[in-house]
Design an enzyme around this catalytic site. Sequence first.
Site, PDB file in Angstrom:
ATOM      1  N   GLU A   1       0.744  -1.286  -0.077  1.00 30.33           N
ATOM      2  CA  GLU A   1       0.112   0.093  -0.026  1.00 30.33           C
ATOM      3  C   GLU A   1       0.818   1.381  -0.109  1.00 30.33           C
ATOM      4  OE1 GLU A   1      -3.241  -0.001  -0.530  1.00 30.33           O
ATOM      5  OE2 GLU A   1      -3.222  -2.280  -0.568  1.00 30.33           O
TER       6      GLU A   1
ATOM      7  N   LYS B   1       3.128   0.800  -5.421  1.00 28.58           N
ATOM      8  CA  LYS B   1       3.838   0.282  -6.516  1.00 28.58           C
ATOM      9  C   LYS B   1       2.796   0.303  -7.712  1.00 28.58           C
ATOM     10  CE  LYS B   1       4.168  -3.930  -4.394  1.00 28.58           C
ATOM     11  NZ  LYS B   1       3.749  -3.616  -3.581  1.00 28.58           N
ATOM     12  N   THR B   2       1.728  -0.247  -7.579  1.00 31.09           N
ATOM     13  CA  THR B   2       0.936  -0.346  -8.715  1.00 31.09           C
ATOM     14  C   THR B   2       0.820   0.905  -9.564  1.00 31.09           C
ATOM     15  OG1 THR B   2      -0.413  -2.167  -7.898  1.00 31.09           O
ATOM     16  CG2 THR B   2      -1.343  -1.028  -9.720  1.00 31.09           C
TER      17      THR B   2
ATOM     18  N   LYS C   1       1.729  -8.485 -13.313  1.00 31.62           N
ATOM     19  CA  LYS C   1       1.655  -8.721 -11.729  1.00 31.62           C
ATOM     20  C   LYS C   1       1.645 -10.158 -11.658  1.00 31.62           C
ATOM     21  CE  LYS C   1      -0.305  -6.923  -7.426  1.00 31.62           C
ATOM     22  NZ  LYS C   1       0.815  -6.212  -6.960  1.00 31.62           N
TER      23      LYS C   1
ATOM     24  N   GLU D   1       5.319  -5.892 -11.665  1.00 33.51           N
ATOM     25  CA  GLU D   1       5.130  -5.524 -10.505  1.00 33.51           C
ATOM     26  C   GLU D   1       5.333  -6.720  -9.394  1.00 33.51           C
ATOM     27  OE1 GLU D   1       1.876  -3.740  -7.414  1.00 33.51           O
ATOM     28  OE2 GLU D   1       1.480  -3.571  -9.586  1.00 33.51           O
TER      29      GLU D   1
END
Length: 232
Positions: free
Chosen positions: A17, A20-21, A42, A120
């Site tokens: 949280e 990263k995304t 991912k 990711e």
Amino acid sequence: MSNKRPYDFFVTGTDTEIGKTFSSSALLQALAQRGTSSVGMKPIASGAELRDGVWHNEDVDSLIAASSVKTDTALVCPYLMQTPAAPHIVAKQENVDISLPHILASYQQLTHAAEAVIVEGVGGFCVPLNDTVDTADLAQQLDLPVILVVGLRLGCINHALLTAQAIRARGLRLAAWIANTVDQDMLYLAENIAAIQQRIGAPLLGQIPRLSGNPTDNMKTAATYLNLNILK
């Protein structure tokens, strides 16, 4: 295993949280804006909801939306699990056997679809995937240069430097880091960035401020804060 493609990177973070995304999506957008075909990956995502008979994960959907190349979702995310919890726990509960060779094969297929593949990770750098391997093992097997997303909040200096140390301990190159503003009211934000920059031994790819607006616009705006020239 990596064939050292110039714009393939493994994106990890100082924690979960921390953006990263969002940072990976911005990186995909920045690549597309300079004419480089790109696709996000991912490999493992935990936490999904059923919509129109199809399981969706918010992070995976964001990467797909940011990619200039559209491909099979099963390649983008080989392991999509339902419960939003640590992947090694969820995999055991949902009888999923996370296989690194399968992830590596999916990555290789994506390299044929786009000039750049942004992979990711899940959670932080050393998150367990099963009883024997973790995310660091995955990064090591991919053998890609690493971009570290540092969530700017209290404690970020220690988290950033420890993660950088762990990345290098696996024999991987820390190509750059991204400063992503998690706490916009953080005291001495600029001083924290400077302290990390002085010690981390990798260039700052960009500082992304806290953005308000719809996700698509935010992603495109965030891309403008990244200087891809430092990745050459």
